[in-house]
Motif scaffolding. Structure first.
Motif, PDB file in Angstrom:
ATOM      1  N   ILE A 182       0.875  -1.171   0.000  1.00  0.00           N
ATOM      2  CA  ILE A 182       0.000   0.000   0.000  1.00  0.00           C
ATOM      3  C   ILE A 182       0.911   1.220   0.000  1.00  0.00           C
ATOM      4  O   ILE A 182       1.686   1.424   0.938  1.00  0.00           O
ATOM      5  N   ASP A 201      -3.854   6.566  -1.548  1.00  0.00           N
ATOM      6  CA  ASP A 201      -3.203   5.262  -1.490  1.00  0.00           C
ATOM      7  C   ASP A 201      -3.378   4.497  -2.802  1.00  0.00           C
ATOM      8  O   ASP A 201      -4.454   4.510  -3.393  1.00  0.00           O
ATOM      9  N   HIS A 202      -2.284   3.835  -3.215  1.00  0.00           N
ATOM     10  CA  HIS A 202      -2.303   2.981  -4.407  1.00  0.00           C
ATOM     11  C   HIS A 202      -1.756   1.613  -4.026  1.00  0.00           C
ATOM     12  O   HIS A 202      -0.895   1.503  -3.151  1.00  0.00           O
ATOM     13  N   PRO A 226       1.292   5.211  -0.110  1.00  0.00           N
ATOM     14  CA  PRO A 226       0.665   6.529  -0.015  1.00  0.00           C
ATOM     15  C   PRO A 226       1.286   7.452  -1.064  1.00  0.00           C
ATOM     16  O   PRO A 226       2.502   7.628  -1.096  1.00  0.00           O
TER      17      PRO A 226
END
Length: 94
Positions: free
Chosen positions: A54, A61-62, A56
């Protein structure tokens, strides 16, 4: 009008599913990871355990999946990039 992308040297690391400590060091602890149980793949009838990162980013978030590259941006931010896009955009210099 037409524009050309300025030449830029980046730092990046590829997520291989096992290099959590290396990625943690690269990002100074800014990326989280989670282990989860997913469905079966390729017709297998047992659940597959996998780890997702995850990340940021400035846009929120991606998720990064195994094989994705984690790129350090020009302002010290981090973001994921799919392997095929990374390979079409960057070449290794060191």
């Amino acid at each position: 009008m037409k524009f050309r992308k300025k030449p830029l040297v980046i730092e990046a690391i590829q997520w291989n599913g096992e290099n959590v400590e290396e990625i943690n060091n690269f990002t100074n602890g800014k990326i989280k990871y989670e282990e989860s149980i997913g469905g079966s793949e390729k017709g297998e009838d047992y659940p597959q355990k996998y780890t997702r990162l995850i990340i940021p980013t400035l846009e929120g978030d991606h998720l990064a999946l195994i094989g994705d590259w984690i790129i350090k941006g020009i302002k010290g931010e981090f973001y994921p990039c799919k392997k095929d896009i990374f390979e079409a955009t960057y070449e290794q210099i060191e």
